[in-house]
Write an enzyme that holds these catalytic residues in place. Structure first.
Site, PDB file in Angstrom:
ATOM      1  N   GLY A 162       0.820  -1.198   0.000  1.00  8.55           N
ATOM      2  CA  GLY A 162       0.000   0.000   0.000  1.00  8.55           C
ATOM      3  C   GLY A 162       0.852   1.243   0.000  1.00  8.55           C
ATOM      4  N   GLU A 163       0.232   2.328  -0.374  1.00 10.46           N
ATOM      5  CA  GLU A 163       0.977   3.590  -0.409  1.00 10.46           C
ATOM      6  C   GLU A 163       0.061   4.733  -0.015  1.00 10.46           C
ATOM      7  OE1 GLU A 163       3.345   3.885  -3.723  1.00 10.46           O
ATOM      8  OE2 GLU A 163       4.205   5.820  -3.208  1.00 10.46           O
ATOM      9  N   GLY A 164       0.569   5.634   0.770  1.00 12.43           N
ATOM     10  CA  GLY A 164      -0.230   6.781   1.164  1.00 12.43           C
ATOM     11  C   GLY A 164       0.534   8.043   0.893  1.00 12.43           C
TER      12      GLY A 164
ATOM     13  N   TYR B  64       2.273   9.941   2.910  1.00 10.44           N
ATOM     14  CA  TYR B  64       3.598  10.119   3.474  1.00 10.44           C
ATOM     15  C   TYR B  64       4.288   8.809   3.810  1.00 10.44           C
ATOM     16  CZ  TYR B  64       1.877   9.033   8.168  1.00 10.44           C
ATOM     17  OH  TYR B  64       1.365   8.402   9.263  1.00 10.44           O
ATOM     18  N   ALA B  65       3.642   7.700   3.524  1.00  5.68           N
ATOM     19  CA  ALA B  65       4.275   6.430   3.886  1.00  5.68           C
ATOM     20  C   ALA B  65       3.998   5.373   2.839  1.00  5.68           C
ATOM     21  CB  ALA B  65       3.759   5.964   5.233  1.00  5.68           C
ATOM     22  N   VAL B  66       4.897   4.415   2.755  1.00  7.18           N
ATOM     23  CA  VAL B  66       4.684   3.240   1.918  1.00  7.18           C
ATOM     24  C   VAL B  66       4.687   2.040   2.850  1.00  7.18           C
ATOM     25  CG1 VAL B  66       5.581   1.883   0.013  1.00  7.18           C
ATOM     26  CG2 VAL B  66       5.973   4.331   0.074  1.00  7.18           C
TER      27      VAL B  66
ATOM     28  N   LYS C 216       6.335   0.109   7.759  1.00  7.15           N
ATOM     29  CA  LYS C 216       5.797   1.357   7.262  1.00  7.15           C
ATOM     30  C   LYS C 216       6.986   2.286   7.056  1.00  7.15           C
ATOM     31  CE  LYS C 216       1.849   4.240   8.528  1.00  7.15           C
ATOM     32  NZ  LYS C 216       0.787   4.379   9.502  1.00  7.15           N
ATOM     33  N   LYS C 217       7.222   2.604   5.807  1.00  2.51           N
ATOM     34  CA  LYS C 217       8.380   3.443   5.511  1.00  2.51           C
ATOM     35  C   LYS C 217       7.897   4.868   5.296  1.00  2.51           C
ATOM     36  CE  LYS C 217      10.850   3.163   1.646  1.00  2.51           C
ATOM     37  NZ  LYS C 217      11.903   2.694   0.733  1.00  2.51           N
TER      38      LYS C 217
ATOM     39  N   ASP D 165      -9.223   9.224  16.457  1.00  3.00           N
ATOM     40  CA  ASP D 165      -9.519   8.785  15.089  1.00  3.00           C
ATOM     41  C   ASP D 165     -10.079   7.378  15.116  1.00  3.00           C
ATOM     42  OD1 ASP D 165      -7.675   8.584  11.923  1.00  3.00           O
ATOM     43  OD2 ASP D 165      -9.765   9.003  12.382  1.00  3.00           O
TER      44      ASP D 165
END
Lengths: 369, 343, 386
Positions: free
Chosen positions: A22-24, A26-28, A44-45, A137
């Site tokens: 997955g990718e967001g 600010y993180a991969v 989580k990178k 959240d």
């Protein structure tokens, strides 16, 4: 400095990345395993140096809180290592989340199942609150489920310590459908009760199988809440009309919860109602909730290992680890939580007799009948 | 039929772990006096050796008359910048929490790094900026640098990741000033509780001592509750003793005496002349490798580039081999983590 | 690259429709556009569901007659087999009487060979058409190969052929390769074609079943609602009749009617509950059957962690002398209360800090500095050895 780097390099070698899941923004997120034991993990990178203000606040919060909190119902941060421009969080790998389970219409929930999930949620939340941390959240999407059925609270990107007296907090937190009215009215001084409201909404959603209060905008959210629970009076909720963003959205009568949750027991509705009380100070606390008669009444909460699993989870459990199908999930998933398996493939699902006799999901109609 | 809810804490007889003991502060940032001394000495020696080496490789004999800082001098310089953090916080009106956290970060940073590699001037700014983030009082980088003379964004940001790394990304700190607040509230419960005016004076005096204690090493040795009790004891020994006894914390009393001595002895501001002298030495002995644009810096970068190039070649070679032997797409990226640094 | 093969095959399959006739084995309807010609040009590229949209742009202009969408709103550009564009009226004008050369390249064209454009780029259009044709015969799957290498070789061969056809290189030689493949693999081709059809069939059936189920459900809802409405209507009418015809006290009649309505509603919910209950029983039976080992459910335990939060050491009072929080507690506007902020939480936290670790003895001596313990695993090991 080089000693620090060397230590990091060594630490890095213990964990192996297998596949990107997955990718967001600010993180991969990668699926991987611990080299020594083969244990499944997610890495989580987080890319550093992308934002004009330096390290991203969500990243800072996640690391800060996950480092300190260790609890069976909170996602476990196994390790942190960094390279020159990346911060890597090693988290336990969790297959799925509560949202996917709720949406999977092939699964039937027993009241005991709901009780079990609620107990685990409250336990994790109580621990946060015991440490004076607000999560801010909570939603089914952020309640991850492990392969043994344990529920874990994840995504501390919006969390913070309870504020000292007089210090303001932002009211733009919590996903809209799970946001309590005090935040919608713009209040800047609040407490752990905001998380309890979210849990109440999740509780209702577990019973209804659709979101309880889905508003389409902040204004609409207020209307939806009041249509469902009645517009609060000043006696019910003293001072709420003085809140910064207070507006009148209409007068709606209070309808009994019983009308909507027809199959729920008295204890269930009692606990639910205590979670969605308007005046935040009167809302039940996480600890009191865990001592509520609802949990001690029969049936016993389902043992986590027996809780309903999505098809993907059952499949993943029976297949050897290497062959789990890790489809890349573009855009979704990663910023919120950790590595999750791809959503169950819809094709080839056989219809069982179950499905046809199931109760139909209707859109909730809060207008007076 | 209902099961009766249990009335007492219901965990098994296994020993319960106290919350403070599971914090990163307790686990990783607690040392003995001797350890602190030894660590700083070791860091200092290692860095002096490395810098001397760099000097020598540039021009032999150049390092012989350079005065390298010793561990004490480093410590003094850091102390000065702790004071500067307080001043900055006053200027920005940051809450107590931010100030205390920034100071803690600065101290911890210099348990992993040396002043000759990284001048506290910028580290201090970065540590404070990071503290505003981790304590939820964020300020935009722009407003931050705008209010500090002769500072631009990169001065602060360049070091942010380094500082965070040196802290091992352990950002949560338990502070003594909050513990003091707690003790101060709790003594109001004692039968010997002083009247309100007295209470106010006690609080203010004790807080002064807390601020002084931040110039010393006590937070790296003792838990915040003990430090707070010590400061209270300096302000009003009797009430502090009463309170400690009411909590059956007699063991703490010994530690408290030790803390009081340390605060009194080490809580002084370093003399301006001494610090100026140290700064002067620092200009000469600082590590050229870290000075952007210097010969040694460029040489180091060149070395690093070469290493990276070698890595890249190796990776390309692996890919080429894989293609020829028939599996260009591979199946699983096993063991590739080492090459994965910035993929 | 290999995983998408089966999906690609179905995607590339297309069919031509002729207006007025029914075509078997295709799905719903391609959007029909108004044209003046007697044959509806369909075909081109379709996705698996048979629905495609035609490429459309405001800048479209027929290269032959230069009319554009402004002059002719119904302009529709079609593509020849040599991949040149033309509007329908030109096609009509030039080819109604039979084959004629293409105005651009001179190749002989027939009216039938014009297809609607799906992609903006005609090169893509050509490539897609070629791939589609090839896919009909080159339809092997991963399972048909003994190992990954031979499968990749096969795919490479297909790519080579495709490349040649698109760029018109070595056409006769390439055609020969295709023919050779066809001969060798006749059986495979047949088999895979059947598989494809079976898959499509299954998909269709599944969608059908789902649609049917949805309809059923919708009908059920409708029926239930209607019943309710009718029942209510009936009750009302009965009540009105009663009121009109009988001499009895109006209030009592109304109360009676209401009581009966409630009873009926209760009966209905009871019936619904019965259904839910039955379903739950069924679920429990299923679960018990599925799991080999039955793990019993445990009674609820409120807290399951082993943490001690110094509760016995700090007692919170209801109020303190605390200038720092005076303004907040006074709360003149009432917004602290409305928002739910509790000073007590801040006090509790302070009290905890006051007692946390009070009995800890500081570390002593020159134990070697351990590497910073950042992972729990290390911490456990370290703790254990202490």
């Amino acid at each position: 400095m080089d000693a620090v780097e060397k230590a990091n390099a060594e630490r890095q070698r213990r964990w192996v990345k297998d596949q990107k899941v997955g990718e967001g923004t600010y993180a991969v997120v990668y699926r991987g395993r611990e080299l020594a034991t083969g244990r499944k993990i997610a890495i989580k990178k987080i890319k550093v140096g992308q934002f004009k203000d330096g390290l991203d606040m969500s990243a800072v919060r996640e690391v800060k809180y996950l480092r300190e909190l260790q609890h069976p119902n909170i996602i476990e941060l196994l390790d942190v290592f960094s390279s020159k421009t990346n911060l890597n969080l090693v988290l336990e790998f969790l297959d799925t989340d509560l949202e996917m389970i709720i949406k999977d219409r092939s699964l039937v929930f027993l009241p005991a199942d709901i009780k079990s999930w609620m107990a685990m949620t409250f336990r994790g939340l109580e621990f946060c609150h015991r440490n004076f941390i607000l999560h801010r959240d909570l939603k089914p999407n952020n309640l991850l489920i492990a392969s043994d059925g344990q529920l874990k609270i994840a995504d501390f990107g919006l969390a913070r310590d309870a504020a000292d007296p007089g210090y303001k907090m932002t009211c733009q937190v919590i996903t809209r459908w799970y946001r309590p009215p005090e935040l919608l009215f713009g209040c800047r001084y609040y407490s752990t009760a905001v998380d309890i409201w979210s849990v109440g909404c999740i509780f209702a959603e577990l019973m209804l199988r659709i979101p309880y209060l889905p508003g389409e905008s902040d204004m609409d959210q207020l209307k939806t809440i009041f249509r469902a629970l009645g517009t609060p009076t000043d006696e019910e909720w003293p001072g709420h009309t003085k809140l910064p963003d207070y507006v009148s959205v209409g007068q709606f009568p209070r309808t009994p919860l019983r009308d909507l949750f027809t199959a729920a027991s008295g204890d269930t509705l009692n606990l639910l109602s205590k979670c969605i009380i308007f005046e935040p100070r009167k809302r039940i606390s996480a600890r009191d909730a865990l001592y509520h008669p609802y949990f001690f009444a029969l049936p016993y909460p389902t043992h986590p290992s027996k809780l309903p699993k999505t098809a993907a989870q059952t499949a993943a459990a029976s297949r050897p680890p290497d062959e789990v199908d890790g489809n890349v999930d573009p855009g979704g998933g990663a910023p919120a939580g950790v590595g999750k398996a791809a959503p169950p493939k819809k094709l080839k699902r056989k219809l069982s007799g179950h499905d046809l006799s199931r109760n139909i999901a209707r859109k909730l109609d809060f207008t007076a009948s | 039929m209902q099961q009766q809810p249990p009335t007492s804490p219901d965990v098994s007889s296994a020993a319960k772990s106290p919350l403070f003991q599971s914090s990163t502060q307790y686990r990783n940032w607690r040392f003995s006096v001797e350890q602190l001394k030894a660590t700083r000495a070791a860091l200092n020696q290692a860095s002096v050796a490395a810098i001397r080496n760099t000097f020598e490789s540039d021009s032999p004999g150049s390092s012989s008359d350079v005065h390298f800082l010793d561990a004490n001098e480093e410590h003094l310089l850091v102390k000065l910048y702790i004071i500067k953090i307080s001043q900055l916080c006053g200027h920005f009106r940051f809450p107590e929490e931010v100030e205390a956290t920034g100071i803690t970060y600065l101290k911890r940073f210099y348990l992993k790094n040396t002043v000759m590699d990284w001048h506290p001037k910028n580290v201090m700014l970065t540590a404070l900026y990071l503290a505003t983030k981790t304590t939820n009082h964020p300020i935009s980088l722009e407003s931050y640098t705008a209010n500090i003379p002769r500072t631009n964004a990169s001065d602060v940001l360049d070091l942010e990741f380094l500082v965070a790394q040196s802290l091992a990304f352990e950002f949560a700190v338990w502070h003594a000033h909050r513990a003091l607040w707690g003790i101060w509230l709790d003594i109001q419960d004692l039968p010997q509780a002083p009247p309100h005016e007295e209470l106010q004076r006690i609080h203010d005096t004790a807080m002064q001592h807390i601020r002084t204690s931040r110039l010393t090493d006590v937070e790296l040795i003792y838990p915040p509750s003990q430090i707070a009790l010590a400061c209270l004891s300096l302000a009003h020994p009797e009430i502090a003793a009463f309170w400690a006894r009411s909590k059956n914390a007699d063991t703490a009393l010994e530690a408290i005496e030790s803390i009081k001595r340390t605060i009194t002895r080490d809580g002084d501001t370093p003399s301006v002349d001494v610090v100026r002298e140290i700064d002067r030495h620092l200009k000469i002995c600082k590590n050229p490798e870290k000075v952007v644009g210097s010969k040694a810096y460029l040489a180091k970068r060149a070395r690093e580039e070469k290493e990276a190039e070698l890595k890249r070649k190796k990776k390309a070679e692996n890919v080429r081999k894989a293609t020829e032997q028939g599996n260009p797409f591979g199946e699983v990226l096993v063991g590739q983590a080492n090459l994965d640094d910035d993929d | 690259m290999s995983t998408n093969r089966t999906n690609a095959a179905s995607w590339l399959r297309g069919t031509t429709i002729r207006k007025g006739t029914t075509t078997p084995a295709t799905r719903s309807h391609t959007p029909q556009t108004q044209t003046s010609s007697s044959i509806v040009f369909s075909g081109g590229v379709k996705d698996g569901s048979g629905r495609t949209s035609e490429y459309f742009s405001m800048d479209d202009q027929c290269p032959v007659c230069k009319s554009d969408r402004y002059l002719n709103p119904k302009l529709r550009l079609l593509v020849s087999s040599c991949y040149h564009k033309m509007c329908e009226s030109c096609i009509d004008r030039l080819y109604t009487l039979g084959p004629a050369p293409c105005p651009v390249c001179g190749k002989t064209l027939k009216k039938m060979t014009f297809i609607p454009q799906t992609f903006e780029d005609l090169v893509v259009e050509k490539e897609v058409a070629i791939r589609r044709k090839l896919a009909k015969e080159f339809n092997k799957r991963r399972e048909d190969f003994p190992d990954l290498r031979s499968y990749d070789d096969y795919l490479q061969e297909v790519e080579d052929i495709t490349f040649n056809l698109i760029n018109e290189i070595d056409i006769p030689e390439t055609q020969a390769r295709i023919a050779a493949y066809r001969k060798e693999n006749a059986a495979f081709i047949e088999l895979n074609q059947q598989r494809e059809e079976a898959y499509v069939q299954a998909l269709k059936e599944q969608e059908e079943a789902e649609r049917r189920e949805r309809q059923l459900r919708a009908e059920e809802i409708r029926r239930a609602e209607e019943e309710e409405r009718d029942a209510r209507e009936g009750e009302r009418r009965a009540l009105i009749d009663n009121l009109e015809n009988s001499d009895a006290d109006a209030a009592r009649l109304v109360a009676q009617a209401r009581a009966e309505a409630l009873k009926r509603a209760a009966a209905r919910t009871a019936a619904a509950h019965q259904a839910v209950f039955a379903q739950q029983q069924e679920t429990m039976r299923l679960r018990a059957a599925q799991s080999a080992v039955v793990v019993p459910d445990q009674p609820h335990v409120p807290l399951l962690d082993g943490y001690y939060a110094y509760e016995d050491l700090c007692g919170l009072r209801s109020s303190y002398f605390d200038p720092a929080s005076d303004a907040v507690r006074r709360d003149k506007e009432g917004i602290m209360r409305a928002g739910g902020y509790r000073v007590e939480e801040a006090w509790e936290r302070a009290l905890r800090y006051a007692v946390a670790g009070l009995d800890i003895t500081p570390p002593l001596g020159e134990v070697s500095m351990p590497l910073p313990i950042t992972s729990r695993v290390d911490a456990d090991v370290a703790m254990a050895s202490v």
